[in-house]
Design a protein around this motif. Structure first.
Motif, short mmCIF file in Angstrom:
data_model
loop_
_atom_site.label_atom_id
_atom_site.label_comp_id
_atom_site.label_asym_id
_atom_site.label_seq_id
_atom_site.Cartn_x
_atom_site.Cartn_y
_atom_site.Cartn_z
N ARG A 71 0.83 -1.21 0.00
CA ARG A 71 0.00 0.00 0.00
C ARG A 71 0.87 1.26 0.00
O ARG A 71 0.50 2.30 0.53
N LYS A 72 2.05 1.16 -0.64
CA LYS A 72 2.90 2.35 -0.74
C LYS A 72 2.35 3.27 -1.83
O LYS A 72 1.60 2.82 -2.70
N PRO A 73 2.72 4.55 -1.83
CA PRO A 73 2.26 5.46 -2.87
C PRO A 73 2.71 5.01 -4.26
O PRO A 73 3.76 4.36 -4.41
N TYR A 74 1.92 5.38 -5.27
CA TYR A 74 2.20 5.00 -6.65
C TYR A 74 3.64 5.34 -7.03
O TYR A 74 4.34 4.53 -7.63
N GLU A 75 4.05 6.56 -6.68
CA GLU A 75 5.38 7.01 -7.13
C GLU A 75 6.51 6.19 -6.52
O GLU A 75 7.53 5.95 -7.16
N ASP A 76 6.34 5.75 -5.27
CA ASP A 76 7.36 4.89 -4.65
C ASP A 76 7.46 3.57 -5.42
O ASP A 76 8.56 3.07 -5.69
N ALA A 77 6.30 3.00 -5.77
CA ALA A 77 6.30 1.72 -6.49
C ALA A 77 6.80 1.93 -7.93
O ALA A 77 7.49 1.07 -8.49
N GLN A 78 6.47 3.07 -8.52
CA GLN A 78 6.89 3.34 -9.90
C GLN A 78 8.41 3.43 -9.99
O GLN A 78 9.02 2.92 -10.95
N LEU A 79 9.03 4.05 -8.98
CA LEU A 79 10.48 4.15 -8.97
C LEU A 79 11.10 2.75 -8.98
O LEU A 79 12.10 2.48 -9.66
N GLU A 80 10.48 1.84 -8.22
CA GLU A 80 10.97 0.45 -8.20
C GLU A 80 10.86 -0.20 -9.57
O GLU A 80 11.77 -0.89 -10.03
N VAL A 81 9.70 0.00 -10.20
CA VAL A 81 9.48 -0.68 -11.48
C VAL A 81 10.41 -0.08 -12.55
O VAL A 81 10.94 -0.81 -13.39
N LEU A 82 10.63 1.23 -12.47
CA LEU A 82 11.60 1.85 -13.39
C LEU A 82 12.96 1.19 -13.23
O LEU A 82 13.66 0.90 -14.21
N SER A 83 13.32 0.92 -11.99
CA SER A 83 14.63 0.29 -11.77
C SER A 83 14.62 -1.13 -12.33
O SER A 83 15.65 -1.60 -12.84
N GLY A 84 13.47 -1.83 -12.26
CA GLY A 84 13.38 -3.17 -12.86
C GLY A 84 13.57 -3.12 -14.36
O GLY A 84 14.31 -3.93 -14.94
N VAL A 85 12.93 -2.14 -15.01
CA VAL A 85 13.04 -1.99 -16.46
C VAL A 85 14.51 -1.69 -16.82
O VAL A 85 15.08 -2.32 -17.73
N ALA A 86 15.11 -0.75 -16.08
CA ALA A 86 16.50 -0.36 -16.37
C ALA A 86 17.44 -1.54 -16.15
O ALA A 86 18.42 -1.74 -16.90
N SER A 87 17.14 -2.34 -15.14
CA SER A 87 18.01 -3.47 -14.81
C SER A 87 17.91 -4.57 -15.88
O SER A 87 18.93 -5.14 -16.29
N LEU A 88 16.70 -4.85 -16.35
CA LEU A 88 16.54 -5.84 -17.43
C LEU A 88 17.32 -5.38 -18.67
O LEU A 88 18.02 -6.17 -19.33
N ASP A 89 17.20 -4.09 -18.98
CA ASP A 89 17.89 -3.55 -20.15
C ASP A 89 19.41 -3.65 -19.98
O ASP A 89 20.13 -4.11 -20.87
N PHE A 90 19.87 -3.25 -18.80
CA PHE A 90 21.32 -3.19 -18.55
C PHE A 90 21.96 -4.57 -18.61
O PHE A 90 22.94 -4.79 -19.31
N TRP A 91 21.39 -5.53 -17.86
CA TRP A 91 22.04 -6.84 -17.79
C TRP A 91 21.90 -7.61 -19.09
O TRP A 91 22.79 -8.38 -19.47
N ALA A 92 20.78 -7.39 -19.79
CA ALA A 92 20.62 -8.04 -21.10
C ALA A 92 21.76 -7.61 -22.03
O ALA A 92 22.35 -8.43 -22.73
N LYS A 93 22.10 -6.31 -21.97
CA LYS A 93 23.09 -5.78 -22.91
C LYS A 93 24.53 -5.90 -22.41
O LYS A 93 25.46 -5.94 -23.21
N ARG A 94 24.72 -5.92 -21.09
CA ARG A 94 26.09 -5.84 -20.57
C ARG A 94 26.65 -7.15 -20.01
O ARG A 94 27.84 -7.24 -19.71
N ALA A 95 25.80 -8.17 -19.88
CA ALA A 95 26.27 -9.43 -19.28
C ALA A 95 27.49 -9.95 -20.04
O ALA A 95 28.50 -10.34 -19.45
#
Ligand code: NAD
Length: 492
Positions: A71-95
């Protein structure tokens, strides 16, 4: 400060898996792993980038899974999901970059005829155990590099926040990962222990107390591990700092996610000449915050609830302890009347280093602020803790900020900002002292999920090496003369 009437659904019901069920998930992941490894970096990149695109296109699905449990605010959860998107992109390309074979040049006369190489191979099945506070970043987020390296992964999310991990199980299937490669073992501590027993490597994130129990368990099977543990991050505000920015940052990084971030600003040391001015700015900004339950819609509230009444009790105890020892509550100060899960964002002054809010991890929306004579005193007090996760310095003089950073005992130091280390995936993030062992992110953040192999290959060789048998004395006498000539000179 406005409040929305509290109602907390909490996570849905999920079974506590026993040891046999955990072992079955690990076995299934182990069976799927060779085909996943055989896809190579290109094949795995395609799957991970598909997962990234699904998550980016349908962010609210994943934000919803985080909000449902916390039940955290939308923006707190959105920051997390943005980090998930960035992390999928980063490790896919940099592994591939981090895991390609590394040639090493030698300066040793003993091995100049040899080719030296380090190679990385997936370990097999990685266990990830995560906390409840940021289920995307510190649970699924730690699975991504493990998968990119070619491993299977079994995640045990916190029993309080299983939904996001489970949603990502569906995500990986939709993206085309082999069935069972990534799986979620729901449950509490006993499920975690069973996972430690079954996997080839363990990535743990949680409290320092649990981390010690995890290490004891892992040693029974000699399972290698990294530990990302608690913190008590200090913020130092120099007299020359941009006080408006520093105050806004203290409020955001102290109260964001209701203070339930391992690298939240937990205590603030301010040079005394600007202390009162800084406190006034922090109190004014804190008073404008809206508090309430997150509803999965942007723009509703800034500060959400504590994860549980038990966590709220810890925070309240730290505030009460400070007040009992003479601290002043400048704003906030306790539980919101209508709920046992909401702690008001609380600014405390008149605090001393001996108070619990300064010495222990509070993990809640409190900002104790203390004046210091000078930066020397600030550095001494900042380092006066068993923790060493993060630290923050605010000054207009960047070079001075960096010089102060070098003297702080913390795995990550941000100057004129905080939390950015979470998004700087190229550099390691780990704790000093009792804040952890090992790190996530950077080369280390993916190489740890691999078995490292050193290959030493003879390039030109003789029929029989001089040091091999027989020992007829010629080589021994030669080395007795040569070694003092090469290594025996005293340094000038
Ligand atoms: P916790 O230690 O209570 O639990 C963490 C996880 O460990 C949960 O999944 C829990 O079920 C599991 N667990 C409990 N006992 C276990 C056992 N004996 N064996 C195996 N697993 C077991 O922590 P929490 O309250 O969920 O999270 C808050 C803590 O996490 C804070 O201290 C915070 O600082 C820390 N944290 C650290 C980082 C970091 O990167 N350093 C990030 C986020 C949170």
């Amino acid at each position: 400060m406005s409040q929305i009437a509290p109602h907390f659904a909490g996570p849905g019901r999920h079974p506590d898996l026993d040891a046999e069920q955990v072992r079955a998930l690990v076995d299934r992941s182990r069976a799927a792993q060779p085909a996943w490894a055989a896809l190579g970096f290109d094949g795995r990149r395609r799957v991970l980038l598909r997962a990234r695109s699904i998550m980016a296109r349908d962010m609210d699905r994943f934000i919803g899974a985080v909000v449902r449990d916390t039940r955290k605010p939308y923006e707190d959860a959105q920051l997390e999901v943005l980090s998930g998107v960035a992390s999928l992109d980063f490790w896919a390309k940099r592994a591939e970059h981090y895991l390609k074979d590394q040639r090493v040049r030698t300066r040793s006369p003993f091995v100049f005829r040899y080719k030296l190489e380090i190679g990385f191979a997936p370990r097999g099945v990685i266990g990830v155990i995560g906390p409840w506070n940021v289920p995307m970043i510190n649970s699924f987020g730690d699975c991504i590099p493990a998968l990119a390296a070619g491993n299977g992964v079994v995640l045990k999310p916190s029993e309080l926040t299983p939904s996001l991990g489970l949603e990502c199980e569906a995500l990986m299937r939709e993206a085309g990962a082999p069935d069972g490669l990534y799986a979620v073992a729901t449950g509490a501590g006993a499920t975690g222990e069973a996972l430690i027993d079954a996997v080839d490597f363990l990535q743990f994130t949680g409290s320092t107390a649990t981390g010690k129990r995890v290490a004891e368990r892992a040693i029974q099977t000699l399972t290698p591990y990294t530990l990302e543990l608690g913190g008590n991050d200090p913020m130092i505000v120099c007299a020359d700092a941009d006080l408006d920015r520093a105050a806004s940052a203290a409020v955001f990084y102290g109260f964001g996610n209701a203070g339930q971030i391992c690298v939240s600003v937990e205590r603030v040391y301010v040079e005394e000449s600007v202390h009162d001015q800084f406190v006034a700015k922090v109190v004014e900004r804190t008073g404008r915050l809206r508090q309430g339950l997150g509803h999965g819609e942007p723009g509703r509230v800034e500060v959400g609830p504590m994860i549980s009444p038990a966590q709220a009790d810890v925070v309240k105890a730290h505030i009460d302890d400070a007040v009992a020892q003479g601290a002043t509550v400048r704003t906030g100060g306790g539980l919101v009347e209508t709920s046992d899960r909401f702690i008001e964002p609380t600014v405390l002054t008149g605090v001393t280093q001996s108070m619990r809010c300064m010495r222990e991890e509070t993990f809640g929306p409190t900002l104790p602020i203390m004046p210091v004579r000078d930066i020397e005193e600030a550095i001494t007090l900042a380092n006066d803790t068993p923790y060493g996760l993060g630290a923050v310095v605010f000054t207009r003089d960047r070079a001075r900020g960096e010089a102060i950073a070098k003297r702080l005992q913390a795995g990550t130091v941000n100057v004129n900002d905080a939390w950015m280390s979470y998004f700087a995936l190229e550099v390691p993030m780990g704790g000093h002292k009792q804040s952890g062992i090992g790190a996530r992110h950077g080369a280390e953040g993916i190489q740890k999920y691999c078995d490292k192999q050193t290959r030493v290959v003879a390039r030109f060789h003789l029929g029989n090496e001089p040091v091999w048998y027989p020992h007829d004395g010629r080589v021994g006498r030669l080395l007795r003369r040569v070694i003092p000539l090469v290594y025996g000179r005293a340094p000038r």
